[in-house]
Design a protein around this motif. Structure first.
Motif, PDB file in Angstrom:
ATOM      1  N   MET A   1       0.855  -1.189   0.000  1.00 24.58           N
ATOM      2  CA  MET A   1       0.000   0.000   0.000  1.00 24.58           C
ATOM      3  C   MET A   1       0.887   1.233   0.000  1.00 24.58           C
ATOM      4  O   MET A   1       1.571   1.502   0.980  1.00 24.58           O
ATOM      5  CB  MET A   1      -0.911  -0.007   1.231  1.00 24.58           C
ATOM      6  CG  MET A   1      -1.935   1.108   1.238  1.00 24.58           C
ATOM      7  SD  MET A   1      -3.069   0.949   2.632  1.00 24.58           S
ATOM      8  CE  MET A   1      -4.054  -0.435   2.092  1.00 24.58           C
ATOM      9  N   PRO A   2       0.940   1.983  -1.092  1.00 22.02           N
ATOM     10  CA  PRO A   2       1.873   3.101  -1.192  1.00 22.02           C
ATOM     11  C   PRO A   2       1.541   4.207  -0.215  1.00 22.02           C
ATOM     12  O   PRO A   2       0.385   4.449   0.114  1.00 22.02           O
ATOM     13  CB  PRO A   2       1.713   3.570  -2.643  1.00 22.02           C
ATOM     14  CG  PRO A   2       0.335   3.135  -3.033  1.00 22.02           C
ATOM     15  CD  PRO A   2       0.107   1.856  -2.303  1.00 22.02           C
ATOM     16  N   ALA A   3       2.586   4.892   0.248  1.00 25.51           N
ATOM     17  CA  ALA A   3       2.387   6.007   1.173  1.00 25.51           C
ATOM     18  C   ALA A   3       1.665   7.144   0.467  1.00 25.51           C
ATOM     19  O   ALA A   3       1.848   7.391  -0.714  1.00 25.51           O
ATOM     20  CB  ALA A   3       3.745   6.480   1.697  1.00 25.51           C
ATOM     21  N   TYR A 285       0.936   0.642   7.114  1.00 24.99           N
ATOM     22  CA  TYR A 285      -0.455   0.906   7.500  1.00 24.99           C
ATOM     23  C   TYR A 285      -1.003  -0.272   8.296  1.00 24.99           C
ATOM     24  O   TYR A 285      -0.527  -1.406   8.173  1.00 24.99           O
ATOM     25  CB  TYR A 285      -1.335   1.145   6.268  1.00 24.99           C
ATOM     26  CG  TYR A 285      -0.949   2.398   5.510  1.00 24.99           C
ATOM     27  CD1 TYR A 285      -1.535   3.621   5.799  1.00 24.99           C
ATOM     28  CD2 TYR A 285       0.020   2.358   4.516  1.00 24.99           C
ATOM     29  CE1 TYR A 285      -1.172   4.768   5.124  1.00 24.99           C
ATOM     30  CE2 TYR A 285       0.406   3.497   3.830  1.00 24.99           C
ATOM     31  CZ  TYR A 285      -0.197   4.702   4.141  1.00 24.99           C
ATOM     32  OH  TYR A 285       0.182   5.839   3.478  1.00 24.99           O
ATOM     33  N   LEU A 286      -2.011   0.025   9.108  1.00 25.92           N
ATOM     34  CA  LEU A 286      -2.658  -0.992   9.933  1.00 25.92           C
ATOM     35  C   LEU A 286      -4.167  -0.792   9.858  1.00 25.92           C
ATOM     36  O   LEU A 286      -4.652   0.338   9.975  1.00 25.92           O
ATOM     37  CB  LEU A 286      -2.194  -0.869  11.387  1.00 25.92           C
ATOM     38  CG  LEU A 286      -2.721  -1.923  12.373  1.00 25.92           C
ATOM     39  CD1 LEU A 286      -2.013  -3.263  12.141  1.00 25.92           C
ATOM     40  CD2 LEU A 286      -2.503  -1.466  13.825  1.00 25.92           C
ATOM     41  N   VAL A 287      -4.898  -1.880   9.664  1.00 27.38           N
ATOM     42  CA  VAL A 287      -6.357  -1.845   9.699  1.00 27.38           C
ATOM     43  C   VAL A 287      -6.820  -2.476  11.003  1.00 27.38           C
ATOM     44  O   VAL A 287      -6.259  -3.492  11.441  1.00 27.38           O
ATOM     45  CB  VAL A 287      -6.971  -2.604   8.507  1.00 27.38           C
ATOM     46  CG1 VAL A 287      -8.489  -2.650   8.623  1.00 27.38           C
ATOM     47  CG2 VAL A 287      -6.569  -1.956   7.198  1.00 27.38           C
ATOM     48  N   THR A 288      -7.843  -1.893  11.643  1.00 21.20           N
ATOM     49  CA  THR A 288      -8.379  -2.439  12.882  1.00 21.20           C
ATOM     50  C   THR A 288      -9.896  -2.542  12.799  1.00 21.20           C
ATOM     51  O   THR A 288     -10.543  -1.798  12.065  1.00 21.20           O
ATOM     52  CB  THR A 288      -8.006  -1.565  14.090  1.00 21.20           C
ATOM     53  OG1 THR A 288      -8.448  -0.207  13.843  1.00 21.20           O
ATOM     54  CG2 THR A 288      -6.513  -1.571  14.332  1.00 21.20           C
ATOM     55  N   ALA A 295     -14.317   0.067  11.218  1.00 19.91           N
ATOM     56  CA  ALA A 295     -12.916  -0.315  11.019  1.00 19.91           C
ATOM     57  C   ALA A 295     -12.160   0.957  10.705  1.00 19.91           C
ATOM     58  O   ALA A 295     -12.745   1.946  10.239  1.00 19.91           O
ATOM     59  CB  ALA A 295     -12.793  -1.321   9.884  1.00 19.91           C
ATOM     60  N   ARG A 296     -10.867   0.942  10.971  1.00 21.85           N
ATOM     61  CA  ARG A 296     -10.044   2.129  10.713  1.00 21.85           C
ATOM     62  C   ARG A 296      -8.757   1.724  10.015  1.00 21.85           C
ATOM     63  O   ARG A 296      -8.216   0.646  10.259  1.00 21.85           O
ATOM     64  CB  ARG A 296      -9.695   2.863  12.019  1.00 21.85           C
ATOM     65  CG  ARG A 296     -10.853   3.638  12.647  1.00 21.85           C
ATOM     66  CD  ARG A 296     -10.461   4.221  13.989  1.00 21.85           C
ATOM     67  NE  ARG A 296     -11.550   5.008  14.578  1.00 21.85           N
ATOM     68  CZ  ARG A 296     -11.545   6.328  14.711  1.00 21.85           C
ATOM     69  NH1 ARG A 296     -10.484   7.032  14.309  1.00 21.85           N
ATOM     70  NH2 ARG A 296     -12.560   6.950  15.252  1.00 21.85           N
ATOM     71  N   LEU A 297      -8.268   2.638   9.173  1.00 22.44           N
ATOM     72  CA  LEU A 297      -6.966   2.505   8.542  1.00 22.44           C
ATOM     73  C   LEU A 297      -6.042   3.535   9.172  1.00 22.44           C
ATOM     74  O   LEU A 297      -6.324   4.732   9.139  1.00 22.44           O
ATOM     75  CB  LEU A 297      -7.072   2.742   7.031  1.00 22.44           C
ATOM     76  CG  LEU A 297      -5.751   2.727   6.249  1.00 22.44           C
ATOM     77  CD1 LEU A 297      -5.127   1.332   6.267  1.00 22.44           C
ATOM     78  CD2 LEU A 297      -5.986   3.183   4.805  1.00 22.44           C
ATOM     79  N   TRP A 298      -4.953   3.054   9.762  1.00 22.22           N
ATOM     80  CA  TRP A 298      -4.007   3.908  10.469  1.00 22.22           C
ATOM     81  C   TRP A 298      -2.699   3.995   9.691  1.00 22.22           C
ATOM     82  O   TRP A 298      -2.229   2.999   9.148  1.00 22.22           O
ATOM     83  CB  TRP A 298      -3.695   3.335  11.850  1.00 22.22           C
ATOM     84  CG  TRP A 298      -4.873   3.017  12.703  1.00 22.22           C
ATOM     85  CD1 TRP A 298      -5.619   1.869  12.677  1.00 22.22           C
ATOM     86  CD2 TRP A 298      -5.434   3.825  13.736  1.00 22.22           C
ATOM     87  NE1 TRP A 298      -6.610   1.919  13.621  1.00 22.22           N
ATOM     88  CE2 TRP A 298      -6.530   3.103  14.290  1.00 22.22           C
ATOM     89  CE3 TRP A 298      -5.125   5.085  14.254  1.00 22.22           C
ATOM     90  CZ2 TRP A 298      -7.293   3.605  15.332  1.00 22.22           C
ATOM     91  CZ3 TRP A 298      -5.894   5.593  15.299  1.00 22.22           C
ATOM     92  CH2 TRP A 298      -6.969   4.856  15.825  1.00 22.22           C
ATOM     93  N   GLU A 299      -2.117   5.175   9.692  1.00 21.78           N
ATOM     94  CA  GLU A 299      -0.774   5.351   9.166  1.00 21.78           C
ATOM     95  C   GLU A 299       0.201   5.124  10.304  1.00 21.78           C
ATOM     96  O   GLU A 299       0.147   5.809  11.332  1.00 21.78           O
ATOM     97  CB  GLU A 299      -0.612   6.762   8.589  1.00 21.78           C
ATOM     98  CG  GLU A 299       0.735   7.000   7.953  1.00 21.78           C
ATOM     99  CD  GLU A 299       0.875   8.425   7.455  1.00 21.78           C
ATOM    100  OE1 GLU A 299       1.111   8.604   6.260  1.00 21.78           O
ATOM    101  OE2 GLU A 299       0.729   9.361   8.281  1.00 21.78           O
ATOM    102  N   GLU A 304      -1.981   8.285  13.000  1.00 24.88           N
ATOM    103  CA  GLU A 304      -3.279   8.908  12.746  1.00 24.88           C
ATOM    104  C   GLU A 304      -4.174   8.012  11.907  1.00 24.88           C
ATOM    105  O   GLU A 304      -3.701   7.183  11.116  1.00 24.88           O
ATOM    106  CB  GLU A 304      -3.079  10.248  12.019  1.00 24.88           C
ATOM    107  CG  GLU A 304      -2.336  11.288  12.841  1.00 24.88           C
ATOM    108  CD  GLU A 304      -2.145  12.581  12.065  1.00 24.88           C
ATOM    109  OE1 GLU A 304      -2.490  12.621  10.862  1.00 24.88           O
ATOM    110  OE2 GLU A 304      -1.639  13.542  12.662  1.00 24.88           O
ATOM    111  N   THR A 305      -5.491   8.225  12.064  1.00 20.81           N
ATOM    112  CA  THR A 305      -6.465   7.525  11.240  1.00 20.81           C
ATOM    113  C   THR A 305      -6.501   8.162   9.855  1.00 20.81           C
ATOM    114  O   THR A 305      -6.715   9.367   9.719  1.00 20.81           O
ATOM    115  CB  THR A 305      -7.874   7.592  11.865  1.00 20.81           C
ATOM    116  OG1 THR A 305      -7.853   6.946  13.146  1.00 20.81           O
ATOM    117  CG2 THR A 305      -8.901   6.907  10.970  1.00 20.81           C
TER     118      THR A 305
END
Length: 326
Positions: A1-3, A285-288, A295-299, A304-305
């Motif tokens: 997943m590109p920045a 990145y992290l998904v929770t 659900a959230r995608l975190w950098e 941050e979300t």
């Protein structure tokens, strides 16, 4: 997943269809999401079927989604918009708590509250192998060598299962009979991390070379959360450990070459229990998934979300992310 830069987040880029992001919920729905736009692109609504979606796994070639739904596993063709599974595995008599694919996608392993671990051949609907763990299984993972499984259970044990010998070869009880909730193995097979229901983490170095040393060498232990730990996961680059908890937070720990863990960030934003997490292939990145229905995608760099995925009507308890090469 590109920045993504801060500016590019304001106007999401064209959705990358090679990124597969899926969540499952107690509302009996499985949702596919466009990772950067946050739009739900597909919903598998299971109607009147009983049982919540417990765990999700995407096959290494991105062709299939395995969904652990109460006592069975449904296999869906990701490219096919149909909500009907192409295969259903049935045989567990208790809630399925874990599901993961073999690296070549030829077979699937499941763990259950019925105290068994089962291996399923994707070319048939029959159980290929069955292991009696003698206690409810909370998590199962496939060793990177693809020849072993490691499980943890409600009796507080970790077990290693040798697939060639078809037996349990090692057993650990790091905290007596305190239930072990989640396990994660480094992608290079170098270390194993396990967490129990009291929020404590245990770390072992795995010895693959020397026969005169124990296979699992205890390195350290630390208190990750003051409340129930639900899931932990090592990043693909083996630089970070993410721990999820009933305290509504996700903690990110950095891992040193000596297997020392330092708290780097506390990811806050979820309002209820955080049940599951998944890293991007580049570990950026992290998904929770949380009981707050989102659900959230975190950098990872900022903590941050980046995106929030809203649409489930009950707790979102599992997630799966595949953004690497097919």
């Amino acid at each position: 997943m590109p920045a993504q830069t801060v500016a590019s987040r304001a106007v999401p880029p064209r959705p990358d269809m090679s990124v597969i992001l899926v969540t499952g919920s107690y509302d009996h729905e499985i949702r596919f999401w466009e990772a950067w736009s946050g739009i739900c692109s597909r919903t598998i609504a299971r109607g009147g079927e009983s049982g919540q979606v417990n765990r999700l796994a995407i096959s290494p070639d991105k062709r299939f989604l395995a969904a652990a739904i109460h006592k069975k596993v449904n296999i869906y063709d990701i490219a096919n918009p149909s909500s009907q599974p192409i295969i259903t595995f049935e045989g567990h008599t208790g809630n399925i708590t874990s599901v993961c694919f073999h690296s070549e996608g030829k077979w699937l392993v499941t763990g259950s509250e019925d105290g068994t671990i089962k291996i399923w051949d994707l070319r048939s609907t029959n159980v290929h192998r069955n292991y009696d763990n003698e206690a409810p299984v909370n998590d199962v993972i496939v060793h990177p060598n693809q020849g072993e499984l490691i499980s943890c259970d409600q009796a507080g044990r970790l077990k290693q299962w040798d697939l060639s010998e078809n037996i349990c070869t090692h057993e650990l009880t790091p905290a007596g009979d305190t239930p072990m909730r989640s396990i994660s193995l480094a992608s290079d097979g170098s270390c194993l991390v396990a967490g129990n229901v009291k929020g404590k983490c245990f770390v072992w170095k795995i010895n693959e070379e020397r026969s005169d040393l124990p296979r699992f060498q205890a390195v350290t232990k630390f208190q990750a959360h003051g409340k129930y730990l639900t899931r932990l996961l090592l990043s693909p680059d083996v630089k970070y450990l993410a721990t999820c908890s009933a305290d509504t937070t996700v903690k990110v720990w950095s891992l040193s070459p000596k297997y020392e863990f330092k708290l780097e960030k506390v990811l806050t934003g979820h309002q209820r229990w955080v049940w599951d997490c998944a890293f991007s292939a580049d570990s950026a990145y992290l998904v929770t998934a949380s009981s707050d229905h989102t659900a959230r995608l975190w950098e990872m760099a900022s903590g941050e979300t980046v995106r929030q995925y809203s649409g489930h009507h009950k707790a979102a308890v599992c997630c799966a992310l595949h953004d690497g090469a097919g």
